[in-house]
Design an enzyme around this catalytic site. Structure first.
Site, PDB file in Angstrom:
ATOM      1  N   ASP A  11      49.349  47.696  40.438  1.00 53.88           N
ATOM      2  CA  ASP A  11      48.256  48.361  39.715  1.00 53.88           C
ATOM      3  C   ASP A  11      48.337  49.888  39.820  1.00 53.88           C
ATOM      4  OD1 ASP A  11      46.966  46.080  38.704  1.00 53.88           O
ATOM      5  OD2 ASP A  11      45.919  45.758  40.599  1.00 53.88           O
ATOM      6  N   SER A  26      42.537  36.673  29.156  1.00 52.15           N
ATOM      7  CA  SER A  26      43.548  37.588  29.703  1.00 52.15           C
ATOM      8  C   SER A  26      44.583  37.960  28.639  1.00 52.15           C
ATOM      9  CB  SER A  26      44.254  36.915  30.888  1.00 52.15           C
ATOM     10  OG  SER A  26      45.382  37.682  31.255  1.00 52.15           O
ATOM     11  N   LYS A  69      42.722  38.943  44.112  1.00 49.62           N
ATOM     12  CA  LYS A  69      43.775  39.835  44.607  1.00 49.62           C
ATOM     13  C   LYS A  69      43.806  39.953  46.133  1.00 49.62           C
ATOM     14  CE  LYS A  69      44.069  42.551  40.382  1.00 49.62           C
ATOM     15  NZ  LYS A  69      44.064  43.897  39.785  1.00 49.62           N
ATOM     16  N   THR A 115      44.764  38.060  39.236  1.00 46.43           N
ATOM     17  CA  THR A 115      43.748  39.032  38.835  1.00 46.43           C
ATOM     18  C   THR A 115      42.411  38.657  39.462  1.00 46.43           C
ATOM     19  OG1 THR A 115      42.862  40.226  36.933  1.00 46.43           O
ATOM     20  CG2 THR A 115      43.302  37.880  36.586  1.00 46.43           C
TER      21      THR A 115
END
Ligand code: ATR
Length: 295
Positions: A118, A31, A82, A78
């Site tokens: 997002d 990540s 989610k 993530t």
């Protein structure tokens, strides 16, 4: 029962100050979020202890509880967590409820408040960093999974024109269109019929095909002149779609690195009440990633 409310500065201000932050997911080792958040913290001179925590869907509830116990006050979530995060929040913003997705958690009393940044990250990247208009654009959304759902509402809110959703499994596209509930503006098409359609000004790839190194086999007839093509993925997972976009004559072929940085900035602001500047870390990551993405 879950409370639904819009994110507010009151939530941010009640959580300012030292505390631990994390990003949960699986896999999480690669990540970029810890690097992005470290850069934001340095830039704004804010104490921001932010670490990756690997957790499967089965482990997530326990891992999050242990994190809260150890002083955790905020987290990103993530893949593949989610939707799970959305289920376990005590309160959730309207944006996250519609997306059925939470990528940002804020500790509030004895529970978690959930946000979804997002969609805002995508719109900020296209309209802010890339300085492109989305208003009125005839838009094709490829995919109808979690990622597609998280951006569909944001695209509509940003003023795109008609939205067409195409998904390999047609029923999921229909379910997303039904959830949006704007039949005059939102349509679905069979993936196999895409060759009959064209003239899209904006094509957003929200499928996970690139992560499995699978080609979408899209027809080149889809694009209007100077169309924007945007892949929510970045790095190698986006290369196939971006190569197709260029061969189909796109005006702009963009990967999701900017969206990643912008959604992180939104989360940072929710937690700390200050918005970081994103250009420097975007440029740093762009130079660091294997590249073929370009405007
Ligand atoms: P995410 O949270 O990343 O969106 P997801 O909910 O599993 O993950 O959704 C993945 C999306 O990519 C789905 O729209 C999926 O299509 P299906 O609903 O038919 O499974 C799409 N997808 C994955 N691989 C694909 C491929 N090879 N071709 C086309 N679509 C693909």
């Amino acid at each position: 029962m879950q409370l639904i409310e819009e994110e507010s500065s009151e939530i941010a201000s009640s959580n300012r100050g030292p505390g631990r932050y994390a990003v949960f997911g699986q896999p999480i080792a690669h990540s970029l979020s810890p690097r992005i958040h470290a850069a934001f913290a340095r830039q704004l001179s804010i104490a921001h202890d932010y670490r990756p925590i690997e957790a499967s869907t089965e482990e997530f509830v326990g891992a999050l509880a242990a994190f809260a116990e150890s002083g955790g006050v905020g987290a990103n979530v993530t893949l593949p967590l989610k939707q799970h995060a959305a289920r376990l929040c005590l309160s959730i913003s309207e944006t996250a409820r519609r997306a059925d997705s939470v990528n940002t958690l804020v500790r509030r009393g004895e529970g978690w408040h959930g946000e979804s940044t997002d969609g805002a990250g995508l719109i900020r990247d296209i309209t802010g960093r890339q300085r492109l208009y989305v208003r009125g654009r005839r838009t094709l959304l490829l995919g109808a999974g979690g990622a597609a759902r998280a951006v569909a509402f944001a695209l509509l809110d940003a003023g795109i024109g008609e939205l067409t959703i195409a998904n390999r499994t047609a029923e999921r596209a229909d379910a997303l269109a039904d959830a949006i509930g704007q039949p005059e503006r939102v349509h679905t098409r069979y993936w196999t019929d895409l060759g009959q359609w064209g003239g899209f000004d904006l094509v957003v790839n929200a499928t996970s095909a690139g992560h499995a190194n699978m080609s979408l086999a899209l027809p080149t007839s889809l694009l209007a002149s100077r169309a924007i093509c945007y892949d929510l993925s970045y790095g190698k997972a986006s290369f196939g779609f971006l190569a197709w976009a260029r061969s189909a004559g796109a005006g702009h072929a963009l990967d999701g690195l900017g969206m990643l940085v912008e959604q992180a900035a939104e989360a940072f602001e929710i937690w700390h009440g200050k918005r970081p500047e994103t250009d420097a870390i975007y440029a740093e990551l762009r130079a660091y990633l294997p590249g073929d993405a370009e405007d």
